[in-house]
Design a protein around this motif. Structure first.
Motif, PDB file in Angstrom:
ATOM      1  N   ASP A 292       0.966  -1.303  -0.052  1.00 38.64           N
ATOM      2  CA  ASP A 292      -0.080  -0.029   0.077  1.00 38.64           C
ATOM      3  C   ASP A 292       0.772   1.161   0.010  1.00 38.64           C
ATOM      4  N   PRO A 293       1.168   1.906  -1.178  1.00 40.90           N
ATOM      5  CA  PRO A 293       1.887   2.911  -1.376  1.00 40.90           C
ATOM      6  C   PRO A 293       1.425   4.234  -0.615  1.00 40.90           C
ATOM      7  N   THR A 294       0.190   4.265  -0.252  1.00 43.43           N
ATOM      8  CA  THR A 294      -0.247   5.552   0.531  1.00 43.43           C
ATOM      9  C   THR A 294       0.140   5.513   1.913  1.00 43.43           C
ATOM     10  N   LEU A 295       0.903   4.398   2.434  1.00 45.11           N
ATOM     11  CA  LEU A 295       1.216   4.476   3.916  1.00 45.11           C
ATOM     12  C   LEU A 295       2.789   4.987   3.765  1.00 45.11           C
ATOM     13  N   THR A 296       3.304   5.489   2.694  1.00 46.78           N
ATOM     14  CA  THR A 296       4.681   5.895   2.591  1.00 46.78           C
ATOM     15  C   THR A 296       4.694   7.222   3.464  1.00 46.78           C
ATOM     16  N   VAL A 328      11.285   2.232  -3.351  1.00 47.14           N
ATOM     17  CA  VAL A 328      10.005   1.790  -4.051  1.00 47.14           C
ATOM     18  C   VAL A 328       8.969   2.912  -3.646  1.00 47.14           C
ATOM     19  N   ILE A 329       9.407   4.101  -3.544  1.00 53.77           N
ATOM     20  CA  ILE A 329       8.390   5.160  -3.322  1.00 53.77           C
ATOM     21  C   ILE A 329       7.753   5.579  -4.936  1.00 53.77           C
ATOM     22  N   GLU A 330       6.576   6.105  -4.829  1.00 54.75           N
ATOM     23  CA  GLU A 330       5.851   6.505  -5.968  1.00 54.75           C
ATOM     24  C   GLU A 330       6.152   7.906  -6.109  1.00 54.75           C
ATOM     25  N   PRO A 331       6.378   8.501  -7.100  1.00 52.60           N
ATOM     26  CA  PRO A 331       6.497  10.140  -7.443  1.00 52.60           C
ATOM     27  C   PRO A 331       5.463  10.918  -6.734  1.00 52.60           C
ATOM     28  N   ILE A 369      16.602   7.430  -6.739  1.00 53.17           N
ATOM     29  CA  ILE A 369      16.531   8.491  -5.840  1.00 53.17           C
ATOM     30  C   ILE A 369      16.827   9.923  -6.644  1.00 53.17           C
ATOM     31  N   LEU A 370      18.044   9.621  -7.380  1.00 52.09           N
ATOM     32  CA  LEU A 370      18.349  10.929  -8.158  1.00 52.09           C
ATOM     33  C   LEU A 370      17.392  11.537  -9.223  1.00 52.09           C
ATOM     34  N   SER A 371      16.555  10.437 -10.085  1.00 47.52           N
ATOM     35  CA  SER A 371      15.694  10.821 -10.645  1.00 47.52           C
ATOM     36  C   SER A 371      14.658  11.478 -10.044  1.00 47.52           C
ATOM     37  N   MET A 372      14.099  11.019  -8.883  1.00 46.86           N
ATOM     38  CA  MET A 372      13.168  11.649  -8.104  1.00 46.86           C
ATOM     39  C   MET A 372      13.535  13.144  -7.675  1.00 46.86           C
TER      40      MET A 372
END
Length: 494
Positions: A292-296, A328-331, A369-372
């Motif tokens: 569940d990415p919303t928990l990030t 694993v984080i979403e943008p 991470i660098l792309s983020m």
């Protein structure tokens, strides 16, 4: 225990080395106490492979009953023959359950579980070392391990047997059984905890009705560990089990699972012995975020809330976990946490401990991470620039300075215009700070000069005041004499 001398009270290292030496003298302990089995001598039974199929079930039950006899392994010279007979019988039982089919009849389940519970379920003895440090001290090994190990192996083969029927076994492997099993995770012996981990995982997989209960009891163990005892030897093993359990959670995640993450797993990061189980803990957290990415956002804010202030080792671990999360984080989630997160990373980069600074700077070696960062350079660069620029001039460690220069070069390539603007504004700000500092120093100098001049004036004025006082006193005395003289003259005239 011998008395502690004055020098040992002062020198903690001396105390620790003495404790370690004492520990090495006695590295085995046992919670198996011979009370009911005193004086029992075992006799070897016929081999199961030599018995007929009709006789095997009865002989199997007899051997299980024979293995319920316990021995005192702290006494290494008594019952040697009986101990060897039991060891050989257990080895035979392990092989019998592993290689034969159709042997697990309904009548055998109570005998099997009784033998297992008799041997492994016991009250764990208190540690020989009250100041036991798992990172430094040797654990107390279970003296009865030659028998207990075989019982655990038998139990695993029993659970993994193709004929195993949970519908029958659930009468004996129940909540009470699971509770007793979980208590054994506090054993100091890592060999036992490793077996327990596998056994509990098998039980969780085969007994659907016990799953919620197992999760709840692990939850209770962790809460007690965090807020009460701060000591439990099996945290890493329980987290390892949870890692595979979380991986199997169905979507959407239940509210109880999310609550477990935020109320138990995140506060576990505050434990003093975090290094012993951090890898397993970080894995569990990342598993939740992959589900569940919303928990990030709440997870990262929770980690920032519990960020260590004085322990560099824990900071390095936190940074490692943050990098795993960012992998694993979403943008969309990155945008929500970038400001508080990079403020903390900026503080880590400026940390005088070079390992903390180095670990934070390694984030720029991660391509994702660098792309983020590149996508959000207008937000990230202003937060990081001040610390990076200052450290490039001031840090004591040349390796850190070299890493900072590489990071600054990368950031400049990402957005040279913004980089130049920040450089100019940083230099202007530094000039303003220097000017303010100079004005402050000049003001203090003026105040010091003023104080000195006032002090000097007071010193010069003091003799004048004393002279004036003397003159006043002399005048007063002369007036007094004149009055007396006048009075005498008037009397003489009369």
């Amino acid at each position: 225990m011998s008395a502690i001398t004055a020098s040992e009270k002062v020198d903690g290292f001396t105390r620790k080395s003495m404790r370690k030496a004492q520990k090495q003298k006695k590295s085995q302990g046992s919670s198996q106490y011979r009370t009911q089995s005193t004086g029992v001598e075992l006799s070897p039974l016929p081999q199961l492979k030599d018995a007929t199929s009709a006789e095997q079930q009865e002989l199997f039950a007899q051997k299980l009953q024979q293995c319920c006899v316990l021995f005192d392994f702290m006494d290494s010279v008594t019952d040697l023959k009986s101990k060897e007979i039991k060891r050989a019988t257990l080895t035979e039982l392990v092989d019998y359950v592993s290689t034969n089919r159709g042997i697990l009849t309904e009548q055998s389940y109570p005998d099997i579980t009784h033998m297992i519970t008799t041997n492994i379920f016991r009250t764990l003895p208190p540690s020989d070392n009250p100041d036991f440090d798992p990172e430094e001290d040797e654990p107390t090994l279970e003296a009865a391990w030659p028998h207990i190990q075989l019982v655990y192996e038998f139990m695993l083969r029993f659970l993994e047997n193709a004929d195993f029927q949970p519908s029958i076994a659930k009468r004996y492997i129940d909540q009470k059984f699971v509770l007793q099993l979980l208590e054994l995770f506090d054993s100091e012996d890592p060999r036992e905890r490793d077996f327990l981990k596998t056994v509990l995982h098998r039980i969780y997989g085969k007994f659907l009705g016990l799953r919620a209960f197992i999760r709840k009891q692990i939850n209770n163990i962790f809460l007690r560990f965090i807020y009460e005892t701060e000591h439990f030897n099996g945290v890493a093993e329980l987290l390892e089990i949870l890692g595979s359990i979380i991986n199997g959670f169905a979507l959407p995640l239940k509210a109880e699972h999310k609550q477990f993450l935020m109320k138990v797993l995140i506060p576990l990061h505050t434990a003093k012995g975090l290094a012993l189980f951090h890898a397993q803990l970080a894995y569990c957290v990342v598993q939740f975020l992959e589900k569940d990415p919303t928990l990030t956002e709440p997870v990262i804010r929770g980690l920032l809330k519990y960020w260590p202030k004085t322990c560099s080792q824990k900071e390095v671990m936190f940074l490692g976990e943050i990098e795993e999360i960012l992998d694993v984080i979403e943008p969309t989630q990155f945008k929500k946490v970038q400001e508080p997160l990079f403020k903390q990373i900026s503080r880590c980069v400026a940390n005088p401990h070079f390992q903390v600074a180095e670990r934070a700077l390694y984030f720029w070696n991660n391509e994702y991470i660098l792309s983020m960062i590149e996508e959000n350079i207008d937000k990230v660069l202003p937060i990081m620039f001040g610390s990076l620029y200052r450290i490039s001039k001031e840090h004591w460690n040349p390796t850190i300075v070299a890493l900072v220069y590489n990071v600054l070069k990368t950031l400049m390539e990402l957005n040279s215009t913004l980089f130049d603007e920040l450089t100019a504004s940083y230099k202007a700000e530094r000039q303003r700070e220097k000017k303010k500092e100079q004005e402050r120093e000049e003001l203090w100098k003026k105040l010091d000069d003023l104080r000195l001049s006032e002090t000097q004036n007071n010193c010069h004025g003091l003799p004048n005041a004393q002279n004036n006082n003397n003159n006043s006193n002399n005048n007063a005395n002369s007036n007094h004499h004149d009055k007396n003289a006048t009075s005498h003259s008037a009397t003489d005239f009369k």
